[in-house]
Design a protein around this motif. Sequence first.
Motif, PDB file in Angstrom:
ATOM      1  N   ALA A  20       0.828  -1.209   0.000  1.00 56.91           N
ATOM      2  CA  ALA A  20       0.000   0.000   0.000  1.00 56.91           C
ATOM      3  C   ALA A  20       0.860   1.255   0.000  1.00 56.91           C
ATOM      4  CB  ALA A  20      -0.938  -0.012   1.206  1.00 56.91           C
ATOM      5  N   ILE A  21       1.979   1.238   0.723  1.00 58.59           N
ATOM      6  CA  ILE A  21       2.889   2.378   0.718  1.00 58.59           C
ATOM      7  C   ILE A  21       3.507   2.548  -0.669  1.00 58.59           C
ATOM      8  CG2 ILE A  21       5.076   3.266   1.624  1.00 58.59           C
ATOM      9  CD1 ILE A  21       4.357   2.030   4.319  1.00 58.59           C
ATOM     10  N   THR A 208      -5.287   2.681   4.650  1.00 54.65           N
ATOM     11  CA  THR A 208      -5.420   3.712   5.681  1.00 54.65           C
ATOM     12  C   THR A 208      -4.070   3.995   6.316  1.00 54.65           C
ATOM     13  OG1 THR A 208      -7.713   3.104   6.153  1.00 54.65           O
ATOM     14  CG2 THR A 208      -6.516   4.286   7.888  1.00 54.65           C
ATOM     15  N   VAL A 209      -3.335   2.917   6.618  1.00 57.87           N
ATOM     16  CA  VAL A 209      -2.002   3.084   7.202  1.00 57.87           C
ATOM     17  C   VAL A 209      -1.082   3.798   6.227  1.00 57.87           C
ATOM     18  CG1 VAL A 209       0.003   1.879   8.148  1.00 57.87           C
ATOM     19  CG2 VAL A 209      -2.311   1.037   8.638  1.00 57.87           C
ATOM     20  N   ALA A 210      -1.096   3.366   4.973  1.00 59.48           N
ATOM     21  CA  ALA A 210      -0.214   3.971   3.971  1.00 59.48           C
ATOM     22  C   ALA A 210      -0.501   5.458   3.795  1.00 59.48           C
ATOM     23  CB  ALA A 210      -0.362   3.238   2.638  1.00 59.48           C
ATOM     24  N   SER A 211      -1.767   5.834   3.756  1.00 53.60           N
ATOM     25  CA  SER A 211      -2.117   7.253   3.599  1.00 53.60           C
ATOM     26  C   SER A 211      -1.582   8.075   4.763  1.00 53.60           C
ATOM     27  CB  SER A 211      -3.642   7.411   3.515  1.00 53.60           C
ATOM     28  OG  SER A 211      -4.153   6.802   2.354  1.00 53.60           O
ATOM     29  N   ALA A 212      -1.687   7.528   5.972  1.00 51.62           N
ATOM     30  CA  ALA A 212      -1.167   8.239   7.144  1.00 51.62           C
ATOM     31  C   ALA A 212       0.354   8.358   7.085  1.00 51.62           C
ATOM     32  CB  ALA A 212      -1.603   7.527   8.420  1.00 51.62           C
ATOM     33  N   VAL A 213       1.014   7.311   6.621  1.00 55.23           N
ATOM     34  CA  VAL A 213       2.474   7.339   6.496  1.00 55.23           C
ATOM     35  C   VAL A 213       2.897   8.386   5.468  1.00 55.23           C
ATOM     36  CG1 VAL A 213       4.499   6.008   5.775  1.00 55.23           C
ATOM     37  CG2 VAL A 213       2.775   4.962   7.254  1.00 55.23           C
ATOM     38  N   LEU A 224       4.574   8.749  14.402  1.00 53.86           N
ATOM     39  CA  LEU A 224       3.184   8.605  14.011  1.00 53.86           C
ATOM     40  C   LEU A 224       2.615   7.379  14.700  1.00 53.86           C
ATOM     41  CD1 LEU A 224       0.714   9.253  12.164  1.00 53.86           C
ATOM     42  CD2 LEU A 224       1.773   7.755  10.436  1.00 53.86           C
ATOM     43  N   TYR A 225       1.642   7.602  15.581  1.00 51.74           N
ATOM     44  CA  TYR A 225       0.947   6.516  16.262  1.00 51.74           C
ATOM     45  C   TYR A 225      -0.486   6.507  15.758  1.00 51.74           C
ATOM     46  CZ  TYR A 225       4.881   5.947  19.436  1.00 51.74           C
ATOM     47  OH  TYR A 225       6.135   5.713  19.954  1.00 51.74           O
TER      48      TYR A 225
END
Length: 269
Positions: A20-21, A208-213, A224-225
Amino acid sequence: MQLHEARVVLTGASGGIGLAIASALCASGARVLAVARHQEALEPLLERYPLHLCWIGADLTVPGDRHKVLAAAEAIGGINLLVNAAGVNHFAMLEQLDDSEINAMLAVNISAPICLTKLLLPMLKQAESAMVVNVGSTYGSIGYPGYASYCASKFALRGFSEALRRELADTRISVLYVAPRATHTGMNSPAAQALNDALKANVDDPQTVASAVIRAIAGDRRDLYLGWPERFFVRLNSLLPHLVDRGLRKQLPLIRRLSQKPDNESLKP
């Protein structure tokens, strides 16, 4: 960091979060060297982003393969972003694990990113600005039964990130530590998923994780938590660990029962 100017080495690129990243970076215009042992999961992205994505097969626990990554990074003109996203885990009580399983987990989760980062640091220092991103876990701040060795490796990765950030404070390299909570990936074992279901745990999708990263990289953040109440429990564990002890003790019978199930290998953030 301007993502369209990023030249990236991304490890664990064929896994759920890593894939995803990779997709998000390519969509942002970055040039990505995707490091993974197998290419199959990356093939759709390689077809979609032929000018932005290339793959190199490597086992990062092997020194020679790490040098292959270095050579590939040199071949694309150097890098300014390293994302250490490779990781492996077994959901099991400690006494259920073989020594070889523990050693393999530590090799992938902590030895490999430390050694690869060391190898690529001279190249990163040549960039006008650069960043190292280490993908850890909420379990890098909260010791959780059934994940003792995994927690040990992610606690170590968090400590490495903090020390490296301070070691590089007078350089143009920043360090971002990312701590996802439970995440849906194709490698989650039935036992690990059953535990999440039984505890009604919040589980994110990899996108979702990738977008936040990606937002954290673009914003030059230092950590980032992800997730609430997970961020609260990280803080609570640092201030009042005995409260967390009592809460987790109540979960022990369930954790022990589910960890006895076969095929309990899982890949988690």
